[in-house]
Design an enzyme around this catalytic site. Structure first.
Site, PDB file in Angstrom:
ATOM      1  N   HIS A  60      33.227 -19.698  57.206  1.00 37.62           N
ATOM      2  CA  HIS A  60      32.954 -19.785  55.772  1.00 37.62           C
ATOM      3  C   HIS A  60      32.441 -18.401  55.373  1.00 37.62           C
ATOM      4  O   HIS A  60      31.790 -17.724  56.177  1.00 37.62           O
ATOM      5  CB  HIS A  60      31.821 -20.758  55.464  1.00 37.62           C
ATOM      6  CG  HIS A  60      32.046 -22.176  55.891  1.00 37.62           C
ATOM      7  ND1 HIS A  60      31.763 -22.625  57.138  1.00 37.62           N
ATOM      8  CD2 HIS A  60      32.484 -23.248  55.194  1.00 37.62           C
ATOM      9  CE1 HIS A  60      32.025 -23.922  57.210  1.00 37.62           C
ATOM     10  NE2 HIS A  60      32.464 -24.331  56.048  1.00 37.62           N
ATOM     11  N   ASP A  63      28.910 -17.917  56.437  1.00 42.75           N
ATOM     12  CA  ASP A  63      28.583 -17.891  57.877  1.00 42.75           C
ATOM     13  C   ASP A  63      28.425 -16.445  58.320  1.00 42.75           C
ATOM     14  O   ASP A  63      27.735 -16.141  59.292  1.00 42.75           O
ATOM     15  CB  ASP A  63      29.710 -18.497  58.731  1.00 42.75           C
ATOM     16  CG  ASP A  63      29.955 -19.956  58.456  1.00 42.75           C
ATOM     17  OD1 ASP A  63      29.057 -20.610  57.898  1.00 42.75           O
ATOM     18  OD2 ASP A  63      31.053 -20.446  58.796  1.00 42.75           O
ATOM     19  N   MET A  94      41.710 -18.655  60.299  1.00 39.61           N
ATOM     20  CA  MET A  94      41.389 -19.458  59.111  1.00 39.61           C
ATOM     21  C   MET A  94      40.059 -19.040  58.508  1.00 39.61           C
ATOM     22  O   MET A  94      39.132 -18.694  59.224  1.00 39.61           O
ATOM     23  CB  MET A  94      41.342 -20.927  59.535  1.00 39.61           C
ATOM     24  CG  MET A  94      40.952 -21.915  58.471  1.00 39.61           C
ATOM     25  SD  MET A  94      39.170 -22.139  58.262  1.00 39.61           S
ATOM     26  CE  MET A  94      38.922 -23.694  59.085  1.00 39.61           C
ATOM     27  N   GLU A 187      41.203 -30.577  53.273  1.00 36.83           N
ATOM     28  CA  GLU A 187      40.540 -31.456  54.249  1.00 36.83           C
ATOM     29  C   GLU A 187      39.862 -32.631  53.548  1.00 36.83           C
ATOM     30  O   GLU A 187      38.973 -32.439  52.714  1.00 36.83           O
ATOM     31  CB  GLU A 187      39.508 -30.619  55.016  1.00 36.83           C
ATOM     32  CG  GLU A 187      38.718 -31.406  56.035  1.00 36.83           C
ATOM     33  CD  GLU A 187      37.779 -30.511  56.843  1.00 36.83           C
ATOM     34  OE1 GLU A 187      37.913 -29.268  56.796  1.00 36.83           O
ATOM     35  OE2 GLU A 187      36.897 -31.056  57.522  1.00 36.83           O
ATOM     36  N   LYS A 189      37.595 -36.239  53.373  1.00 36.94           N
ATOM     37  CA  LYS A 189      36.464 -36.897  54.023  1.00 36.94           C
ATOM     38  C   LYS A 189      36.012 -38.028  53.104  1.00 36.94           C
ATOM     39  O   LYS A 189      35.932 -37.828  51.889  1.00 36.94           O
ATOM     40  CB  LYS A 189      35.332 -35.891  54.243  1.00 36.94           C
ATOM     41  CG  LYS A 189      34.164 -36.438  55.067  1.00 36.94           C
ATOM     42  CD  LYS A 189      33.137 -35.339  55.358  1.00 36.94           C
ATOM     43  CE  LYS A 189      31.996 -35.863  56.206  1.00 36.94           C
ATOM     44  NZ  LYS A 189      30.992 -34.826  56.514  1.00 36.94           N
ATOM     45  N   GLU A 223      40.689 -34.142  59.875  1.00 35.14           N
ATOM     46  CA  GLU A 223      39.640 -34.083  60.904  1.00 35.14           C
ATOM     47  C   GLU A 223      39.465 -35.456  61.543  1.00 35.14           C
ATOM     48  O   GLU A 223      39.322 -36.466  60.845  1.00 35.14           O
ATOM     49  CB  GLU A 223      38.320 -33.630  60.280  1.00 35.14           C
ATOM     50  CG  GLU A 223      37.173 -33.740  61.277  1.00 35.14           C
ATOM     51  CD  GLU A 223      35.879 -33.053  60.834  1.00 35.14           C
ATOM     52  OE1 GLU A 223      35.967 -31.956  60.260  1.00 35.14           O
ATOM     53  OE2 GLU A 223      34.807 -33.627  61.070  1.00 35.14           O
ATOM     54  N   HIS A 226      36.541 -37.604  60.279  1.00 32.98           N
ATOM     55  CA  HIS A 226      36.617 -38.088  58.902  1.00 32.98           C
ATOM     56  C   HIS A 226      37.498 -39.322  58.772  1.00 32.98           C
ATOM     57  O   HIS A 226      37.151 -40.253  58.049  1.00 32.98           O
ATOM     58  CB  HIS A 226      37.118 -36.973  57.982  1.00 32.98           C
ATOM     59  CG  HIS A 226      36.215 -35.772  57.962  1.00 32.98           C
ATOM     60  ND1 HIS A 226      36.476 -34.654  57.231  1.00 32.98           N
ATOM     61  CD2 HIS A 226      35.037 -35.524  58.596  1.00 32.98           C
ATOM     62  CE1 HIS A 226      35.509 -33.756  57.402  1.00 32.98           C
ATOM     63  NE2 HIS A 226      34.629 -34.269  58.239  1.00 32.98           N
ATOM     64  N   ASP A 251      41.248 -30.257  62.458  1.00 34.47           N
ATOM     65  CA  ASP A 251      39.854 -30.197  62.913  1.00 34.47           C
ATOM     66  C   ASP A 251      39.657 -31.257  63.994  1.00 34.47           C
ATOM     67  O   ASP A 251      39.613 -32.461  63.716  1.00 34.47           O
ATOM     68  CB  ASP A 251      38.891 -30.462  61.740  1.00 34.47           C
ATOM     69  CG  ASP A 251      38.631 -29.203  60.906  1.00 34.47           C
ATOM     70  OD1 ASP A 251      39.238 -28.158  61.214  1.00 34.47           O
ATOM     71  OD2 ASP A 251      37.816 -29.276  59.971  1.00 34.47           O
ATOM     72  N   ASP A 261      28.998 -38.514  60.117  1.00 38.82           N
ATOM     73  CA  ASP A 261      29.918 -37.524  60.699  1.00 38.82           C
ATOM     74  C   ASP A 261      29.259 -36.880  61.923  1.00 38.82           C
ATOM     75  O   ASP A 261      28.381 -36.030  61.786  1.00 38.82           O
ATOM     76  CB  ASP A 261      30.200 -36.457  59.625  1.00 38.82           C
ATOM     77  CG  ASP A 261      31.280 -35.478  60.012  1.00 38.82           C
ATOM     78  OD1 ASP A 261      32.002 -35.726  60.992  1.00 38.82           O
ATOM     79  OD2 ASP A 261      31.408 -34.459  59.315  1.00 38.82           O
ATOM     80  N   ASP A 263      30.683 -35.148  64.616  1.00 42.23           N
ATOM     81  CA  ASP A 263      31.194 -33.845  65.091  1.00 42.23           C
ATOM     82  C   ASP A 263      30.965 -33.649  66.587  1.00 42.23           C
ATOM     83  O   ASP A 263      30.479 -32.593  67.029  1.00 42.23           O
ATOM     84  CB  ASP A 263      30.522 -32.690  64.328  1.00 42.23           C
ATOM     85  CG  ASP A 263      30.980 -32.588  62.885  1.00 42.23           C
ATOM     86  OD1 ASP A 263      32.087 -33.059  62.582  1.00 42.23           O
ATOM     87  OD2 ASP A 263      30.240 -32.031  62.061  1.00 42.23           O
ATOM     88  N   ASP A 297      36.208 -28.502  65.217  1.00 39.72           N
ATOM     89  CA  ASP A 297      35.137 -28.538  64.214  1.00 39.72           C
ATOM     90  C   ASP A 297      34.091 -29.519  64.732  1.00 39.72           C
ATOM     91  O   ASP A 297      34.032 -30.674  64.306  1.00 39.72           O
ATOM     92  CB  ASP A 297      35.678 -28.970  62.849  1.00 39.72           C
ATOM     93  CG  ASP A 297      34.602 -28.865  61.775  1.00 39.72           C
ATOM     94  OD1 ASP A 297      33.541 -28.276  62.063  1.00 39.72           O
ATOM     95  OD2 ASP A 297      34.809 -29.370  60.657  1.00 39.72           O
TER      96      ASP A 297
HETATM   97  C1  GCO Z   1      32.113 -31.330  57.461  1.00 41.24           C
HETATM   98  C2  GCO Z   1      33.426 -30.598  57.411  1.00 41.24           C
HETATM   99  C3  GCO Z   1      33.291 -29.106  57.489  1.00 41.24           C
HETATM  100  C4  GCO Z   1      34.555 -28.399  57.113  1.00 41.24           C
HETATM  101  C5  GCO Z   1      34.313 -26.941  56.978  1.00 41.24           C
HETATM  102  C6  GCO Z   1      35.559 -26.145  56.812  1.00 41.24           C
HETATM  103  O1  GCO Z   1      32.167 -32.546  57.557  1.00 41.24           O
HETATM  104  O2  GCO Z   1      31.048 -30.701  57.374  1.00 41.24           O
HETATM  105  O3  GCO Z   1      34.209 -31.086  58.448  1.00 41.24           O
HETATM  106  O4  GCO Z   1      32.878 -28.746  58.776  1.00 41.24           O
HETATM  107  O5  GCO Z   1      35.579 -28.626  58.036  1.00 41.24           O
HETATM  108  O6  GCO Z   1      33.473 -26.735  55.885  1.00 41.24           O
HETATM  109  O7  GCO Z   1      35.996 -26.226  55.541  1.00 41.24           O
HETATM  110 MN    MN Z   2      36.009 -30.269  59.235  1.00 41.09          MN
HETATM  111 MN    MN Z   3      33.338 -32.978  59.416  1.00 42.08          MN
END
Ligand code: GCO
Ligand code: MN
Ligand code: MN
Length: 397
Positions: A60, A63, A94, A187, A189, A223, A226, A251, A261, A263, A297
């Site tokens: 990002h 970041d 990306m 993306e 969610k 993702e 998600h 992702d 979420d 991850d 991700d």
């Molecule tokens: C989340 C998302 C993020 C995005 C990221 C890239 O749930 O926080 O998955 O991790 O993927 O902002 O755009």
């Molecule tokens: Mn993501």
């Molecule tokens: Mn996510």
């Protein structure tokens, strides 16, 4: 080298594995407690990722560059980062925009009710796209983290949808005007951080894309976590995107159904779902493989120190490769092939494909189907699924 030699699971640049600065850099903050790990310098992250065999690093805007950095600070940071990426032989496939952390985005970015917020979101994204172009990124991701609501009476949800379209059309125009040769990957969610997020699944995104002015340059970035949060089959969502040539990015992570979420490390949960996903991406069943980045991700457990973070990252890549090997073996198995082939009756293909004709309609109406015989036939899916489980558990190869 035998397929079981553990070295064969070591990542190579051809695997196109990538991580976001925010993934391995995640310091373990959660709603109940602060960071448990020190913040890592982006250049250090790139060097470590290169050392463990990753190919790409994604980011990002914020970041890398603090939200309030001056122009000269920004230039110094970008120069150093570019040099590190070049020195390590890494790539930046990306980039994306942080449109969710700053309080100005508390009611969303492109869909916010306040036009000043929407204008600032476009301004910030254009600047971040410029940064992505400078770093060589060809994929630009849009995750609408705060594009949603809790107090749903605040706006007509159709207005949110329309604002999102206008923003995408505008930004596609910007990228075309600048000749950046970038593609957008959207993306979905279902919720978190908002109570409900607009465009909650990959299926919603695919339809949304078909309404855009420059539909050809926009695809999806599904993702795992998600779609699983929404209780859906991730592989089915990815398959639809692949079938439409819209899988521009992915992702990868792990997630338990019905949770926030998480991850988690790729393949650490729902190994069967992960197997079916890798089988699809690698095309071991047949069909065109996915040729884009394999992006993780995800982040390490909050229990970990920095050494645990790199174990986490190695684990994501290693599990992906193990599953790719398991899937290839499964699809090469004669019994598996036969079980799948038994379900295919090619004879009727001409009637079932290629669209409508008067002749086909007449032939189908006149077809004599032995309904009872067809209905009573066992399909062998118990055996097929057990074979899948045995490959997954490593007792058959
Ligand atoms: C989340 C998302 C993020 C995005 C990221 C890239 O749930 O926080 O998955 O991790 O993927 O902002 O755009
Ligand atoms: Mn993501
Ligand atoms: Mn996510």
């Amino acid at each position: 080298m035998s397929a079981h030699d553990s070295n064969s699971f070591d990542p190579t640049p051809e695997d196109r594995f990538s991580f976001g600065l925010w993934t391995v850099g995640n310091p373990g903050r959660d709603p109940f407690g602060p960071s448990v790990r020190p913040t890592m310098d982006p250049n250090h992250i790139v060097r470590q990722l290169a050392a463990i065999g990753a190919w790409g690093v994604n980011l990002h805007d914020n970041d890398l560059i603090p939200f309030d950095a001056s122009a000269s600070e920004r230039d110094r940071i970008v120069k150093e980062f570019k040099a590190t990426v070049a020195d390590t032989g890494m790539t930046v496939p990306m980039c994306t925009t942080n449109l969710f952390s700053h309080p100005i985005f508390k009611d969303g970015a492109f869909t916010a009710n306040d036009p000043k917020v929407r204008a600032f979101a476009l301004q910030k994204t254009m600047t971040a796209i410029d940064l992505g172009a400078e770093l060589g990124a060809k994929i630009y991701v849009f995750w609408g983290g705060r594009e949603g609501s809790e107090a749903d009476a605040c706006r007509d949800p159709r207005a949110a949808w329309q604002r999102m379209r206008e923003a995408m059309d505008f930004l596609c125009g910007y990228v075309k005007d600048r000749d950046y040769g970038m593609k957008f990957a959207l993306e979905a969610k279902p919720n978190e951080p908002r109570g409900d997020i607009y465009l909650p699944t990959t299926g919603h995104m695919l339809h949304f894309i078909s309404t855009l002015e420059h539909e050809d340059m926009v695809g999806v970035n599904p993702e795992v976590a998600h779609e699983v949060m929404a209780g859906l089959s991730f592989a089915h969502n990815v398959a639809q995107a692949l079938a439409c040539d819209k899988l521009f990015h992915i992702d990868l992570n792990g997630q338990k159904i019905g949770r926030y979420d998480q991850d988690l490390r790729f393949g650490s949960e729902d190994q069967k779902g992960a197997f079916l996903l890798v089988r699809l991406l690698e095309g071991t069943l047949g069909g065109k493989p996915y040729d884009g980045p394999r992006h993780f991700d995800a982040h390490a457990y909050r229990t970990e120190d920095e050494a645990g973070v790199w174990e986490f990252a190695k684990g994501c890549m290693r599990t992906y490769k193990i599953l790719a090997q398991r899937a290839a073996a499964f699809d090469a198995d004669a019994e598996v092939k036969q079980l799948i082939a038994e379900q295919e009756d090619r004879e009727l293909d001409p009637l079932l494909s290629g669209g409508y004709t008067v002749q086909k309609a007449a032939a189908l109406k006149g077809l004599d189907v032995d309904v009872d015989a067809v209905a009573s036939r066992g399909l062998g899916y118990e055996r097929l699924d057990q074979l899948l489980v045995e490959y997954l558990l490593g007792v058959r190869s």
